[in-house]
Design a protein around this motif. Sequence first.
Motif, mmCIF file in Angstrom:
data_model
loop_
_atom_site.group_PDB
_atom_site.id
_atom_site.type_symbol
_atom_site.label_atom_id
_atom_site.label_comp_id
_atom_site.label_asym_id
_atom_site.label_seq_id
_atom_site.Cartn_x
_atom_site.Cartn_y
_atom_site.Cartn_z
ATOM 1 N N ARG A 63 -70.388 -3.313 -8.068
ATOM 2 C CA ARG A 63 -70.299 -3.194 -6.608
ATOM 3 C C ARG A 63 -70.259 -4.561 -5.952
ATOM 4 O O ARG A 63 -69.547 -4.766 -4.959
ATOM 5 C CB ARG A 63 -71.469 -2.370 -6.082
ATOM 6 C CG ARG A 63 -71.397 -0.888 -6.426
ATOM 7 C CD ARG A 63 -72.580 -0.126 -5.886
ATOM 8 N NE ARG A 63 -72.716 -0.295 -4.437
ATOM 9 C CZ ARG A 63 -73.807 0.052 -3.753
ATOM 10 N NH1 ARG A 63 -74.855 0.569 -4.385
ATOM 11 N NH2 ARG A 63 -73.852 -0.122 -2.447
ATOM 12 N N ALA A 66 -66.731 -5.911 -6.457
ATOM 13 C CA ALA A 66 -65.775 -5.199 -5.603
ATOM 14 C C ALA A 66 -65.887 -5.655 -4.154
ATOM 15 O O ALA A 66 -64.870 -5.861 -3.470
ATOM 16 C CB ALA A 66 -66.008 -3.687 -5.715
ATOM 17 N N ALA A 67 -67.124 -5.832 -3.678
ATOM 18 C CA ALA A 67 -67.319 -6.273 -2.297
ATOM 19 C C ALA A 67 -66.806 -7.695 -2.089
ATOM 20 O O ALA A 67 -66.209 -8.016 -1.057
ATOM 21 C CB ALA A 67 -68.800 -6.183 -1.930
ATOM 22 N N LEU A 69 -64.387 -9.241 -3.778
ATOM 23 C CA LEU A 69 -62.928 -9.218 -3.801
ATOM 24 C C LEU A 69 -62.357 -8.626 -2.518
ATOM 25 O O LEU A 69 -61.368 -9.131 -1.970
ATOM 26 C CB LEU A 69 -62.433 -8.423 -5.014
ATOM 27 C CG LEU A 69 -62.634 -9.095 -6.378
ATOM 28 C CD1 LEU A 69 -62.347 -8.114 -7.506
ATOM 29 C CD2 LEU A 69 -61.737 -10.322 -6.513
ATOM 30 N N ALA A 70 -62.989 -7.567 -2.013
ATOM 31 C CA ALA A 70 -62.513 -6.950 -0.770
ATOM 32 C C ALA A 70 -62.652 -7.926 0.401
ATOM 33 O O ALA A 70 -61.757 -8.026 1.254
ATOM 34 C CB ALA A 70 -63.293 -5.672 -0.495
ATOM 35 N N ALA A 71 -63.752 -8.664 0.450
ATOM 36 C CA ALA A 71 -63.951 -9.642 1.519
ATOM 37 C C ALA A 71 -62.940 -10.771 1.420
ATOM 38 O O ALA A 71 -62.419 -11.258 2.432
ATOM 39 C CB ALA A 71 -65.373 -10.189 1.468
ATOM 40 N N ARG A 73 -59.922 -10.562 0.139
ATOM 41 C CA ARG A 73 -58.622 -10.039 0.574
ATOM 42 C C ARG A 73 -58.581 -9.905 2.094
ATOM 43 O O ARG A 73 -57.570 -10.237 2.718
ATOM 44 C CB ARG A 73 -58.355 -8.704 -0.113
ATOM 45 C CG ARG A 73 -57.053 -8.040 0.299
ATOM 46 C CD ARG A 73 -56.738 -6.836 -0.558
ATOM 47 N NE ARG A 73 -56.079 -7.218 -1.804
ATOM 48 C CZ ARG A 73 -55.702 -6.346 -2.732
ATOM 49 N NH1 ARG A 73 -55.943 -5.056 -2.577
ATOM 50 N NH2 ARG A 73 -55.078 -6.764 -3.826
ATOM 51 N N ALA A 74 -59.685 -9.441 2.700
ATOM 52 C CA ALA A 74 -59.726 -9.304 4.155
ATOM 53 C C ALA A 74 -59.635 -10.658 4.853
ATOM 54 O O ALA A 74 -59.141 -10.762 5.978
ATOM 55 C CB ALA A 74 -61.007 -8.582 4.574
ATOM 56 N N ASP A 297 -59.414 4.470 -9.402
ATOM 57 C CA ASP A 297 -60.542 3.776 -8.774
ATOM 58 C C ASP A 297 -61.462 3.114 -9.797
ATOM 59 O O ASP A 297 -62.333 2.327 -9.424
ATOM 60 C CB ASP A 297 -61.354 4.758 -7.924
ATOM 61 C CG ASP A 297 -60.564 5.302 -6.749
ATOM 62 O OD1 ASP A 297 -59.674 4.579 -6.258
ATOM 63 O OD2 ASP A 297 -60.823 6.442 -6.340
ATOM 64 N N THR A 299 -62.344 0.458 -12.331
ATOM 65 C CA THR A 299 -61.871 -0.892 -12.609
ATOM 66 C C THR A 299 -62.169 -1.299 -14.046
ATOM 67 O O THR A 299 -62.945 -0.654 -14.758
ATOM 68 C CB THR A 299 -62.529 -1.907 -11.667
ATOM 69 O OG1 THR A 299 -63.925 -2.025 -12.020
ATOM 70 C CG2 THR A 299 -62.409 -1.477 -10.207
ATOM 71 N N ALA A 345 -58.407 -7.539 -7.521
ATOM 72 C CA ALA A 345 -58.724 -6.575 -6.475
ATOM 73 C C ALA A 345 -58.065 -5.223 -6.702
ATOM 74 O O ALA A 345 -58.451 -4.230 -6.066
ATOM 75 C CB ALA A 345 -58.319 -7.133 -5.108
ATOM 76 N N ASP A 346 -57.096 -5.147 -7.615
ATOM 77 C CA ASP A 346 -56.464 -3.870 -7.942
ATOM 78 C C ASP A 346 -57.185 -3.138 -9.067
ATOM 79 O O ASP A 346 -56.800 -2.013 -9.412
ATOM 80 C CB ASP A 346 -55.002 -4.098 -8.335
ATOM 81 C CG ASP A 346 -54.172 -4.621 -7.171
ATOM 82 O OD1 ASP A 346 -54.434 -4.195 -6.021
ATOM 83 O OD2 ASP A 346 -53.268 -5.446 -7.403
#
Length: 401
Positions: A63, A66-67, A69-71, A73-74, A297, A299, A345-346
């Motif tokens: 988690r 994932a967080a 990588l998401a940040a 990308r954002a 979903d 990874t 991130a994928d």
Amino acid sequence: MSTAPQVAAVRTLAEPAHPAVGVATALLDSYVPGARFLATPTRTLLGRGVHAEVPHDDRPVTRRVAATLAAARAAGHASPLVIGAVPFAPDAPAALAVPATLHTAPPLTADPLASLPADPPAPNELTVHQEPAPEDYAKAVAAAVDRMWQGEFSKVVLARTLRVEAARPFDLPAMLQRLARRDPSGYTFALPTGPGRTLLGASPELLVSRHGNRVVANPLAGSVPRHPDLAEDVRRAAALLDSAKDLYEHAVVVNAVEEGLARHCADLIVPARPTLVRTATMWHLSTTVTGTLRSPDTTALDLASALQPTPAVCGTPTETARRVIRESEPVDRGFYTGMVGWGDADGDGEWVVTIRCAEATGDSLRLYAGAGVVAASDPEAETAETAAKFRTFLSAVGAQL
């Protein structure tokens, strides 16, 4: 007869003989301490700087990654990728980060220059300390075997370490060169794990990879040292394939990997018998497990976390083996028998079992090696196996037992 000029086979000297010449080795040559280098059979990666570190908190590492990588990308990072190391102890801090810049290349095996030998180690005054001493390690193996015959557990992997002290700081880029060029088809890494600390190694064992919906795992368990005489080396390999003790040890690991992947994969293919994988110092029993991911979903790190630690590096039952390891090993494992790798991130990624490794701090190295102990284990043979496994790294620093 035509007198037209012949031009089809002509090229200029400035044109490379092969498009991959020098591409991967350029990244290897560019490594400096503090950078993140990882070479696998599918790619070569070199990360510089830190865009974001994966924090250490109460959330599972999956988690937190994932967080992060998401940040990233954002924040506008087009293709964020995390790279680094996860320790053996589940509650210990990982060393994972999204690099500020990431350079990628084909695998080292695609670069003809990777076959050129590295320079030999420069002279350095080295002192090697064995922790525990070989005789104490053999006693720990014998004690574990006795407990297995009493039915307490069925397997444990016991490790020992070497502490190598040098008169001057180790040349980490040169060490990485020797590790990578000795076996360019393996998994070679140099990753920062803390201020002034670097984890280096050349692991033969893929824990798991995910590329799209394709999943691959390659558990190794059951080993024998290589021999310089070709006939004896072949005899040892053939004997390993027929060793009841090693085949049992291998089957325990493969069954655990199959069980761990079955929850996430369909169409699992598990060969009935292992094959052989060789490194410069060891023969290993090897099974390649493949499958199709059920959910996009899930990874690569999700899969790796579901498998780690396998019985190949811990034992079975897992929690009992962890307790025996804590009771038997005088030195904390740190990142040894954890995992190193990358994930994007994928959800794609490759995670490798952290073996044949050392942690460097200036003029000191801590090397690790372990052996799988089952009821049929011989303490002297397991001690000799760890000594053989140390040779991968000792050759990179110019030391010997």
